[in-house]
Write an enzyme that holds these catalytic residues in place. Sequence first.
Site, PDB file in Angstrom:
ATOM      1  N   HIS A 190      46.939  41.631  48.961  1.00 37.91           N
ATOM      2  CA  HIS A 190      47.114  42.111  47.600  1.00 37.91           C
ATOM      3  C   HIS A 190      48.307  41.377  46.993  1.00 37.91           C
ATOM      4  O   HIS A 190      49.202  40.922  47.706  1.00 37.91           O
ATOM      5  CB  HIS A 190      47.365  43.621  47.633  1.00 37.91           C
ATOM      6  CG  HIS A 190      47.281  44.292  46.310  1.00 37.91           C
ATOM      7  ND1 HIS A 190      46.129  44.328  45.555  1.00 37.91           N
ATOM      8  CD2 HIS A 190      48.208  44.967  45.601  1.00 37.91           C
ATOM      9  CE1 HIS A 190      46.359  45.002  44.441  1.00 37.91           C
ATOM     10  NE2 HIS A 190      47.611  45.397  44.449  1.00 37.91           N
ATOM     11  N   CYS A 194      43.399  41.922  41.559  1.00 36.40           N
ATOM     12  CA  CYS A 194      44.824  41.602  41.527  1.00 36.40           C
ATOM     13  C   CYS A 194      45.097  40.134  41.207  1.00 36.40           C
ATOM     14  O   CYS A 194      46.023  39.818  40.458  1.00 36.40           O
ATOM     15  CB  CYS A 194      45.498  42.005  42.832  1.00 36.40           C
ATOM     16  SG  CYS A 194      44.852  41.224  44.326  1.00 36.40           S
ATOM     17  N   HIS A 230      50.529  45.607  39.289  1.00 38.95           N
ATOM     18  CA  HIS A 230      49.406  45.138  40.100  1.00 38.95           C
ATOM     19  C   HIS A 230      48.139  45.823  39.636  1.00 38.95           C
ATOM     20  O   HIS A 230      48.180  46.761  38.842  1.00 38.95           O
ATOM     21  CB  HIS A 230      49.668  45.400  41.590  1.00 38.95           C
ATOM     22  CG  HIS A 230      49.686  46.841  41.962  1.00 38.95           C
ATOM     23  ND1 HIS A 230      48.756  47.386  42.820  1.00 38.95           N
ATOM     24  CD2 HIS A 230      50.493  47.861  41.596  1.00 38.95           C
ATOM     25  CE1 HIS A 230      49.001  48.680  42.975  1.00 38.95           C
ATOM     26  NE2 HIS A 230      50.051  48.986  42.238  1.00 38.95           N
TER      27      HIS A 230
END
Length: 132
Positions: A115, A60, A127
């Site tokens: 994340h 990510c 993402h």
Amino acid sequence: MLLAAMFSSTGLSSPFHSMPAEHRILVIEHEIRARLLTEYTSWESVKYSLGGSSQKGIDCLSLMQEIFHAAFEDMLSIRLPRTTTGQIGHSIGATRGDLRPGDLIFFRMSVDERHVGVYIGEDKFIHASTSQ
């Protein structure tokens, strides 16, 4: 919000000078979204790989670096940091209702795992997914 400020300081706002402010913001947000989605197309089939930073696999943080660098290289003089802490350190907090295209979204997956994605509007974000 960071990107909207950069767009307005680059001269892109001058052709829209006679346009009401709320319309200028919509045009800027549309341009940010379009740039992000254009760059995402070259990454959407790449598999998630923790620590990855290439077309063979990406995580990510690297995805955010790659998308932002390519989409806004004409405006950004620095790359996003490689760590979550570094990226958060370059951010200011916002509520969900304040999100605008280009805003980074940070969240915890577990106690030790974070994340990041980038908001593109309409309650959607880009993402690096572990499942898709």
